[in-house]
Design a protein around this motif. Structure first.
Motif, PDB file in Angstrom:
ATOM      1  N   ILE A 206      53.663  29.976  38.512  1.00  6.31           N
ATOM      2  CA  ILE A 206      53.475  29.583  37.373  1.00  6.31           C
ATOM      3  C   ILE A 206      52.059  29.129  37.434  1.00  6.31           C
ATOM      4  CG2 ILE A 206      53.804  27.753  35.544  1.00  6.31           C
ATOM      5  CD1 ILE A 206      56.556  27.447  36.613  1.00  6.31           C
ATOM      6  N   VAL A 207      51.226  29.814  36.637  1.00  6.42           N
ATOM      7  CA  VAL A 207      49.688  29.566  36.389  1.00  6.42           C
ATOM      8  C   VAL A 207      49.813  28.528  35.307  1.00  6.42           C
ATOM      9  CG1 VAL A 207      47.471  30.233  35.847  1.00  6.42           C
ATOM     10  CG2 VAL A 207      48.847  31.575  37.581  1.00  6.42           C
ATOM     11  N   TRP A 208      49.280  27.339  35.545  1.00  8.40           N
ATOM     12  CA  TRP A 208      49.358  26.395  34.367  1.00  8.40           C
ATOM     13  C   TRP A 208      47.884  25.964  33.924  1.00  8.40           C
ATOM     14  CZ3 TRP A 208      50.369  20.470  35.348  1.00  8.40           C
ATOM     15  CH2 TRP A 208      50.307  19.707  33.962  1.00  8.40           C
ATOM     16  N   ASP A 209      47.768  26.543  32.651  1.00  6.05           N
ATOM     17  CA  ASP A 209      46.147  26.715  32.269  1.00  6.05           C
ATOM     18  C   ASP A 209      46.270  25.242  31.168  1.00  6.05           C
ATOM     19  OD1 ASP A 209      43.508  27.200  31.396  1.00  6.05           O
ATOM     20  OD2 ASP A 209      44.292  29.154  29.960  1.00  6.05           O
ATOM     21  N   LEU A 210      45.602  24.046  32.086  1.00  5.84           N
ATOM     22  CA  LEU A 210      45.501  22.928  31.433  1.00  5.84           C
ATOM     23  C   LEU A 210      44.507  22.778  30.339  1.00  5.84           C
ATOM     24  CD1 LEU A 210      46.915  22.352  34.534  1.00  5.84           C
ATOM     25  CD2 LEU A 210      46.120  20.099  34.016  1.00  5.84           C
ATOM     26  N   ASN A 211      43.288  23.284  30.635  1.00  5.70           N
ATOM     27  CA  ASN A 211      42.181  23.255  29.821  1.00  5.70           C
ATOM     28  C   ASN A 211      41.763  24.713  28.798  1.00  5.70           C
ATOM     29  OD1 ASN A 211      42.076  20.641  30.698  1.00  5.70           O
ATOM     30  ND2 ASN A 211      40.316  21.145  32.154  1.00  5.70           N
ATOM     31  N   GLN A 212      42.769  25.451  28.893  1.00  2.73           N
ATOM     32  CA  GLN A 212      42.583  26.943  28.358  1.00  2.73           C
ATOM     33  C   GLN A 212      41.489  27.499  28.837  1.00  2.73           C
ATOM     34  OE1 GLN A 212      42.314  25.713  24.032  1.00  2.73           O
ATOM     35  NE2 GLN A 212      44.375  25.709  23.703  1.00  2.73           N
ATOM     36  N   VAL A 213      41.323  27.560  30.159  1.00  2.00           N
ATOM     37  CA  VAL A 213      40.091  28.017  30.779  1.00  2.00           C
ATOM     38  C   VAL A 213      40.051  29.429  30.549  1.00  2.00           C
ATOM     39  CG1 VAL A 213      39.415  28.557  33.125  1.00  2.00           C
ATOM     40  CG2 VAL A 213      39.898  26.160  32.601  1.00  2.00           C
ATOM     41  N   LEU A 214      41.405  29.974  30.704  1.00  2.00           N
ATOM     42  CA  LEU A 214      41.513  31.515  30.654  1.00  2.00           C
ATOM     43  C   LEU A 214      41.307  32.164  29.134  1.00  2.00           C
ATOM     44  CD1 LEU A 214      45.076  32.048  32.136  1.00  2.00           C
ATOM     45  CD2 LEU A 214      42.827  32.214  33.427  1.00  2.00           C
ATOM     46  N   LYS A 215      41.054  31.444  28.214  1.00  2.00           N
ATOM     47  CA  LYS A 215      40.656  31.923  26.864  1.00  2.00           C
ATOM     48  C   LYS A 215      39.234  32.231  26.912  1.00  2.00           C
ATOM     49  CE  LYS A 215      44.080  29.936  23.931  1.00  2.00           C
ATOM     50  NZ  LYS A 215      44.480  28.944  22.962  1.00  2.00           N
ATOM     51  N   THR A 216      38.161  31.468  27.897  1.00  2.00           N
ATOM     52  CA  THR A 216      37.025  31.585  27.833  1.00  2.00           C
ATOM     53  C   THR A 216      36.370  32.455  29.203  1.00  2.00           C
ATOM     54  OG1 THR A 216      36.775  29.538  28.957  1.00  2.00           O
ATOM     55  CG2 THR A 216      36.321  29.595  26.498  1.00  2.00           C
ATOM     56  N   ASN A 217      37.513  32.729  30.163  1.00  2.00           N
ATOM     57  CA  ASN A 217      37.057  33.329  31.370  1.00  2.00           C
ATOM     58  C   ASN A 217      37.731  34.671  31.278  1.00  2.00           C
ATOM     59  OD1 ASN A 217      36.624  34.239  33.877  1.00  2.00           O
ATOM     60  ND2 ASN A 217      36.661  32.091  34.915  1.00  2.00           N
ATOM     61  N   GLU A 218      36.950  35.639  30.723  1.00  2.00           N
ATOM     62  CA  GLU A 218      37.719  36.983  30.785  1.00  2.00           C
ATOM     63  C   GLU A 218      37.856  37.534  32.170  1.00  2.00           C
ATOM     64  OE1 GLU A 218      38.774  38.854  28.335  1.00  2.00           O
ATOM     65  OE2 GLU A 218      38.435  37.293  26.888  1.00  2.00           O
ATOM     66  N   SER A 219      36.927  37.496  33.145  1.00  2.00           N
ATOM     67  CA  SER A 219      37.318  37.936  34.265  1.00  2.00           C
ATOM     68  C   SER A 219      38.710  37.307  35.160  1.00  2.00           C
ATOM     69  CB  SER A 219      36.007  37.449  35.309  1.00  2.00           C
ATOM     70  OG  SER A 219      36.205  37.903  36.699  1.00  2.00           O
ATOM     71  N   PHE A 220      38.822  36.159  34.930  1.00  2.00           N
ATOM     72  CA  PHE A 220      39.820  35.422  35.416  1.00  2.00           C
ATOM     73  C   PHE A 220      41.209  35.869  34.974  1.00  2.00           C
ATOM     74  CE2 PHE A 220      41.248  30.542  36.919  1.00  2.00           C
ATOM     75  CZ  PHE A 220      42.351  31.185  37.700  1.00  2.00           C
ATOM     76  N   LYS A 221      41.205  36.093  33.603  1.00  2.00           N
ATOM     77  CA  LYS A 221      42.295  36.493  32.714  1.00  2.00           C
ATOM     78  C   LYS A 221      42.738  38.035  33.283  1.00  2.00           C
ATOM     79  CE  LYS A 221      41.795  36.754  28.085  1.00  2.00           C
ATOM     80  NZ  LYS A 221      41.618  36.555  26.869  1.00  2.00           N
TER      81      LYS A 221
END
Length: 285
Positions: A206-221
């Protein structure tokens, strides 16, 4: 499954003082290499303080230090090398050994006992196993700064070329169900460990995106998206808060060291529910 074609072996050094810590680190190393042990090299390092050992005791102490971990390695069918050293500067010796052997990952253990009576110990819910209950009413030296425990490990991390993992051990044995809180954009490097856990332990993550990081980090996503395509049904991404039952059902929390510092400073209410925790620091560029 993801096919990892390593040109060279993935090398793990686990450094331990007590056998039970070494065994937990061995279980973790096994979880990261289980399905390609021929392409991995696991080394157990034990360093004795030079002022506590007489020359005639060295051979006996070396045998004693590795006896239990070798037994478990045999049960796991996990080949291990052992390195025994005597030093007056254990931290420098760990750094030197890791760098000289060109390790990919250095694993260090933190046992529950160091938290006895401390503010962080109570916060992490280690109190049920504290030997002296009266310690609950006192704090250890420097307890107001919960990171004093990790000062040594952070110093080691500053000098080591490999990735560094620090295991807060709550009787860790397996990594079948893992929670990965994502707090900072630099947590992207955790994808390598996530991939290994899925590859070798069939882990459900389970990847828990606490701070909506994935919305702003395209590479990570994108890296997570590729993982989802390669191994369907092994990865769940959520922004919803996890309840205590979810935490209880999991074997391991994987989190970056900077993110860990951030959540402890915030004194998040879910921290006492966490299972064994692997704090990761990225390798030096």
């Amino acid at each position: 499954m993801i096919d990892i074609q390593d040109k060279s072996k993935f090398k793990i050094l686990l450094s331990f003082a007590k056998s039970n810590t070494g065994i937990s680190l061995l279980y973790l190393a096994d979880a990261l290499t289980l399905k390609s042990k021929k392409n991995a090299e696991v080394t157990a390092l034990h360093i004795e303080p030079s002022n506590e050992l007489h020359h005639y005791e060295v051979e006996t102490q070396e045998l004693d230090s590795f006896r239990e971990i070798k037994q478990v390695a045999q049960q796991l069918e996990q080949p291990i090398q052992t390195v025994f050293k005597i030093s007056s500067d254990i931290d420098s010796e760990i750094v030197q050994t890791s760098n000289e052997r060109d390790q990919d990952l250095l694993l260090l253990g933190v046992s529950e006992s160091i938290y006895e009576g401390s503010l962080l110990g109570r916060f992490l819910d280690f109190t049920t196993r504290i030997v002296n209950p009266e310690k609950l009413f006192h704090t250890v030296t420097n307890a107001e700064s919960p990171f004093t425990t990790f000062d040594r490990n952070q110093q080691i991390n500053a000098k080591v070329n490999a990735m560094v993992g620090i295991l807060i051990d709550k009787d860790f044995v397996k990594a079948k169900r893992v929670i990965v809180p994502v707090v900072l954009k630099n947590d992207e490097f955790l994808c390598e460990i996530i991939q290994r856990l899925i590859q070798h332990s069939d882990a459900q993550i389970i990847v828990w995106d606490l701070n909506q990081v994935l919305k702003t980090n395209e590479s990570f996503k994108e890296k997570l998206r590729q993982l989802e395509q390669l191994v369907p049904n092994h990865l769940t991404i959520t922004e919803k808060e996890l309840n205590s039952d979810t935490w209880r059902d999991h074997d391991l929390m994987l989190i970056s060291l900077p993110s860990w510092n951030k959540i402890v400073n915030k004194k998040v209410h879910w921290l006492p529910f966490t299972p064994s925790t692997l704090l990761m620091a990225d390798r030096k560029p």
